[in-house]
Design a protein around this motif. Structure first.
Motif, PDB file in Angstrom:
ATOM      1  N   PHE A 229      -5.948  -3.552  -7.001  1.00  0.00           N
ATOM      2  CA  PHE A 229      -5.666  -2.147  -6.706  1.00  0.00           C
ATOM      3  C   PHE A 229      -5.892  -1.274  -7.950  1.00  0.00           C
ATOM      4  O   PHE A 229      -5.532  -1.636  -9.061  1.00  0.00           O
ATOM      5  CB  PHE A 229      -4.231  -1.976  -6.192  1.00  0.00           C
ATOM      6  CG  PHE A 229      -3.163  -2.575  -7.063  1.00  0.00           C
ATOM      7  CD1 PHE A 229      -2.585  -1.845  -8.094  1.00  0.00           C
ATOM      8  CD2 PHE A 229      -2.722  -3.865  -6.839  1.00  0.00           C
ATOM      9  CE1 PHE A 229      -1.594  -2.399  -8.888  1.00  0.00           C
ATOM     10  CE2 PHE A 229      -1.718  -4.429  -7.619  1.00  0.00           C
ATOM     11  CZ  PHE A 229      -1.159  -3.696  -8.655  1.00  0.00           C
TER      12      PHE A 229
ATOM     13  N   LEU B  99       0.829  -1.218   0.000  1.00  0.00           N
ATOM     14  CA  LEU B  99       0.000   0.000   0.000  1.00  0.00           C
ATOM     15  C   LEU B  99       0.856   1.258   0.000  1.00  0.00           C
ATOM     16  O   LEU B  99       0.562   2.226  -0.708  1.00  0.00           O
ATOM     17  CB  LEU B  99      -0.918   0.006   1.224  1.00  0.00           C
ATOM     18  CG  LEU B  99      -2.252  -0.724   1.120  1.00  0.00           C
ATOM     19  CD1 LEU B  99      -3.020  -0.583   2.424  1.00  0.00           C
ATOM     20  CD2 LEU B  99      -3.084  -0.189  -0.034  1.00  0.00           C
TER      21      LEU B  99
ATOM     22  N   LEU C  89      -1.041  -8.028  -2.985  1.00  0.00           N
ATOM     23  CA  LEU C  89      -2.326  -7.355  -3.139  1.00  0.00           C
ATOM     24  C   LEU C  89      -2.801  -7.424  -4.583  1.00  0.00           C
ATOM     25  O   LEU C  89      -2.013  -7.233  -5.521  1.00  0.00           O
ATOM     26  CB  LEU C  89      -2.228  -5.885  -2.721  1.00  0.00           C
ATOM     27  CG  LEU C  89      -2.263  -5.557  -1.227  1.00  0.00           C
ATOM     28  CD1 LEU C  89      -1.076  -6.171  -0.500  1.00  0.00           C
ATOM     29  CD2 LEU C  89      -2.278  -4.043  -1.013  1.00  0.00           C
TER      30      LEU C  89
ATOM     31  N   LEU D 157      -9.578  -2.664  -0.536  1.00  0.00           N
ATOM     32  CA  LEU D 157      -8.725  -3.506   0.294  1.00  0.00           C
ATOM     33  C   LEU D 157      -9.570  -4.371   1.221  1.00  0.00           C
ATOM     34  O   LEU D 157     -10.427  -3.881   1.947  1.00  0.00           O
ATOM     35  CB  LEU D 157      -7.774  -2.636   1.119  1.00  0.00           C
ATOM     36  CG  LEU D 157      -6.711  -3.380   1.925  1.00  0.00           C
ATOM     37  CD1 LEU D 157      -5.722  -4.065   0.990  1.00  0.00           C
ATOM     38  CD2 LEU D 157      -5.978  -2.423   2.857  1.00  0.00           C
TER      39      LEU D 157
ATOM     40  N   ASP E  13      -7.936   4.177   2.349  1.00  0.00           N
ATOM     41  CA  ASP E  13      -7.169   2.933   2.291  1.00  0.00           C
ATOM     42  C   ASP E  13      -6.589   2.591   3.662  1.00  0.00           C
ATOM     43  O   ASP E  13      -6.573   1.426   4.074  1.00  0.00           O
ATOM     44  CB  ASP E  13      -6.024   3.063   1.285  1.00  0.00           C
ATOM     45  CG  ASP E  13      -6.452   2.755  -0.144  1.00  0.00           C
ATOM     46  OD1 ASP E  13      -7.601   2.338  -0.350  1.00  0.00           O
ATOM     47  OD2 ASP E  13      -5.622   2.930  -1.053  1.00  0.00           O
TER      48      ASP E  13
ATOM     49  N   HIS F 263      -5.843   2.053  -3.499  1.00  0.00           N
ATOM     50  CA  HIS F 263      -6.290   0.682  -3.747  1.00  0.00           C
ATOM     51  C   HIS F 263      -7.790   0.655  -4.026  1.00  0.00           C
ATOM     52  O   HIS F 263      -8.238   0.121  -5.033  1.00  0.00           O
ATOM     53  CB  HIS F 263      -5.956  -0.213  -2.559  1.00  0.00           C
ATOM     54  CG  HIS F 263      -6.176  -1.670  -2.833  1.00  0.00           C
ATOM     55  ND1 HIS F 263      -7.438  -2.213  -2.984  1.00  0.00           N
ATOM     56  CD2 HIS F 263      -5.304  -2.694  -2.993  1.00  0.00           C
ATOM     57  CE1 HIS F 263      -7.331  -3.502  -3.230  1.00  0.00           C
ATOM     58  NE2 HIS F 263      -6.044  -3.829  -3.235  1.00  0.00           N
TER      59      HIS F 263
END
Length: 692
Positions: free
Chosen positions: A538, A504, A535, A520, A577, A517
């Motif tokens: 995003f 992030l 991740l 999340l 986020d 993102h």
């Protein structure tokens, strides 16, 4: 993933050299008696007792180092190997020499010298002792996966025989002393400082013609080194492994690097640019160089020839004037291939995207349909893909998400890719969509799943093409019950949380144009066998029309991840986020699903659960039982700090929340003291014999 796997095996091998049982209990000895006894001991024993032991263990007594006392036989001092000055090893096998194993007077023998200090994953929390350089016979120093802080002392380079150094995965900072290269005179074969916070330019050896001919392994990855590529390294002719990844090196990679007989190379996630050296026979894949400046080019990355700025006619004229007819034909062929590639990648800029029926069928493997020829945009790491590959791939549905359907697709050559067929309402405005797609295609970080290609079919179907990663989601690891599921102790959960935070933070602060993102949650975080988090999804909210994007806000509210101030997806920001990360961190710590429970319909508000526990003074009861297993002091092991950090991220007022850079820093500074299970996918560490 090659390096973490190698590190896992390396650490496992180290542990096999340590005794697998705790030393037998001996009469206690006060610090004063230790000091008095050490005055009559050998020089190395004296240094160990009076200097190295107190420096390594820091402020709290260490279980392994507690065996270093005159009242314990020398063979039972943990993590050490000894020899006499005539090079005869001290026999410490109880089955071969029981008398030596129990001899309490050996530590007084002036001819004893320390050969090896091996304490990986030993819960050390102090600093590196300067006195290590005074151990005249020390050959190997293994202190990886601890919490050692401070700089590397320049005295370490004064050791006359040290040839194998592993200080990886600690908290070391500052610059590397120039004296470290003095170890080459003693035959340095391996230097590993991976995963610290070392910074500055890498110093050159003091002597301009110095070379480390015996150095085979140099791992400087995941630090904060800066400056040009340290070209003097190319003079280390014996190198087999070189890792400079995850630093801030910049400039060109010297051509002389290709002269080394490297078996492993990792230069990813720096800021290198220019033309890559010619390594020949494609020894290394694109992943070795990913995450660098977009100007980095040459095999195995994209061609450098398309940006010359000359017209094809001018190039042809120059070639005709200077070369023979055979070379002319070859040049024209190369120009045609480059023009074809440029047309495929840039055609959308001129023509825009075609609108069509975004049905979840067709799309070259998404549902098995043909979809016409379409257009394919390739990004770093996806250069091997062709339009034919995508059209002929056979796929099966993996899951359906807010953004569309995900397929596992099999390529003709046997490879596997993941296809995300975007749902209706995506990329309606081609002039806005294409820049977002290209921006996402440039993002490279070890905790983010990279976009390899984008395809749009003639009927309007749109596919995002990723690497296929056969890993489980964090949601499954936390909440699914199944036989053989890996234990999620605090060390492993902390590593997962730190990986998410780093990914992030990269999106928020390390890109020319920051990316939020936007979605999340534990379901879109993949975790591999070594607990590295990656991740997905995003930035995809930017591809949706407003109505569809706002549906995601409603879903986030139901699932418990929505920040209080977030009403419309276009208002999504780094602060929203951070709020979602706070909920996610609470989910990791508490082991509970946030949001509406599908069975009971009750809404689980994780921040409220913590607040009630604090008011009722039952904070320790709020943690998942598996998190607390093996934890003696939740405060010292960072559990309480992580809980406070999560609550700070969930602050109702957005401006009060920390940034993700601050979150990363706090998680790094409060890592678990026991991280012995970080690199092993096994359920326990019993086979390694770690006494924790």
């Amino acid at each position: 993933m090659a390096l973490p796997i190698l590190l896992s095996l390396y650490i496992t091998l180290l542990f096999t050299t340590l005794p697998t049982t705790l030393p037998q209990s001996q009469p206690s000895s006060s610090s004063s008696s230790s000091s008095s006894s050490s005055s009559s001991s050998s020089l190395d024993v004296n240094i160990l007792l009076t200097k190295i032991k107190p420096t390594l263990q820091g402020q709290t007594e260490n279980l392994l180092l507690s065996s270093w006392t005159p009242s314990t036989p020398l063979c039972q001092w943990r993590g050490l190997k000894w020899a006499f000055t005539n090079s005869t090893p001290l026999p410490c096998d109880p089955s071969l020499s029981s008398q030596t194993w129990t001899n309490l007077s050996l530590y007084k023998d002036p001819s004893l010298r320390l050969l090896s200090l091996q304490l990986p994953s030993a819960n050390l929390s102090g600093t590196l002792p300067r006195e290590l350089g005074q151990l005249s016979s020390l050959q190997s120093l293994y202190l990886s996966v601890n919490s050692l802080s401070g700089p590397i002392p320049l005295e370490l380079g004064y050791s006359s025989s040290l040839n194998d150094v592993d200080l990886a995965s600690n908290l070391l900072n500052g610059s590397v002393p120039t004296s470290i290269w003095n170890l080459c005179d003693g035959g340095l074969v391996s230097l590993r400082v991976h995963g610290n916070s070392l910074s500055g330019a890498l110093p050159q050896p003091a002597l301009p013609n110095a070379s480390c001919n015996n150095l085979g392994f140099l791992d400087l990855g995941q630090n904060k080194f800066t400056g040009d590529f340290p070209e003097f390294i190319t003079g280390f002719v014996g190198l087999k492994l070189l890792d400079l990844s995850g630093n801030m090196f910049y400039g060109q990679i010297p051509q002389s690097l290709s002269g080394l007989n490297l078996e492993k190379l990792n230069l990813s996630y720096n800021n290198f640019s220019g033309v890559l050296p010619n390594f020949g026979e494609m020894r290394f894949g694109a992943e070795v160089f990913e995450g660098n400046n977009v100007g980095l080019c040459g095999p195995p990355l994209g061609s450098c020839g398309a940006s010359s700025g000359l017209s094809s006619g001018a190039i042809a004229g120059m070639v005709i004037g200077l070369m023979t007819g055979v070379v002319v034909l070859a040049s024209l062929f190369i120009g045609y291939v480059q023009g074809k590639r440029k047309k495929n990648t840039d055609e959308e800029d001129e023509e825009g995207f075609e609108e069509g029926e975004d049905e979840e069928t067709g799309g070259g493997g998404g549902g098995g349909g043909g979809g016409g020829e379409g257009k394919l945009i390739l990004f770093q790491g996806g250069e091997h893909l062709t339009l034919e590959d995508v059209l002929n791939a056979t796929g099966q549905v993996m899951e359906k998400t807010s953004y569309g359907t995900i397929y596992k697709a099999k390529l003709g050559d046997g490879g596997t890719i993941a296809l995300r067929l975007l749902r209706e309402g995506s990329c309606k405005d081609g002039s806005l969509c294409l820049p977002v797609i290209k921006q996402l295609g440039r993002v490279r970080h070890e905790n983010l799943i990279p976009l390899r290609a984008f395809y749009q079919g003639k009927r309007g179907e749109k596919l995002l093409i990723y690497d296929y990663l056969p890993n489980r989601s964090l949601h499954d690891l936390l909440h699914e019950s199944r036989v053989g599921k890996p234990a999620l102790n605090w060390a492993r959960r902390h590593k997962i949380a730190l990986g998410i935070a780093r990914g992030l933070a990269h999106l928020h602060t390390s890109l020319e144009t920051p990316i939020t993102h936007g979605n999340l949650r534990s379901k879109n975080i993949l975790v591999d066998d070594f607990f590295v988090a990656r991740l997905s999804e995003f930035g995809l909210d930017k591809l949706m029309i407003t109505a569809v994007a706002d549906e995601l806000v409603a879903i986030a509210k139901t699932d418990g991840y929505k920040a209080p101030e977030l009403q419309k997806m276009k208002k999504c920001s780094s602060r929203t986020d951070v709020y979602a990360f706070g909920i996610l961190l609470l989910e990791i710590l508490l082991g509970k699903k946030p949001g509406k429970n599908g069975r009971s319909g009750d809404f689980v508000d994780l921040p409220s659960l913590v607040k009630v526990a604090v008011l009722e003074e039952t904070t320790m009861e709020v943690f998942d039982v598996e998190v607390l297993r093996g934890i003696k002091n939740p405060m010292e092991d960072g559990l309480v700090h992580a809980l406070k950090l999560a609550m700070g991220c969930c602050a109702p007022v957005a401006t009060v929340r920390p940034t993700m850079d601050e979150v990363v820093k706090q998680l790094e500074e409060n890592r678990p003291r026991n991280r012995s299970a970080l690199y092993s996918p096994a359920e326990t560490r019993s086979e390694i014999g770690t006494p924790f």
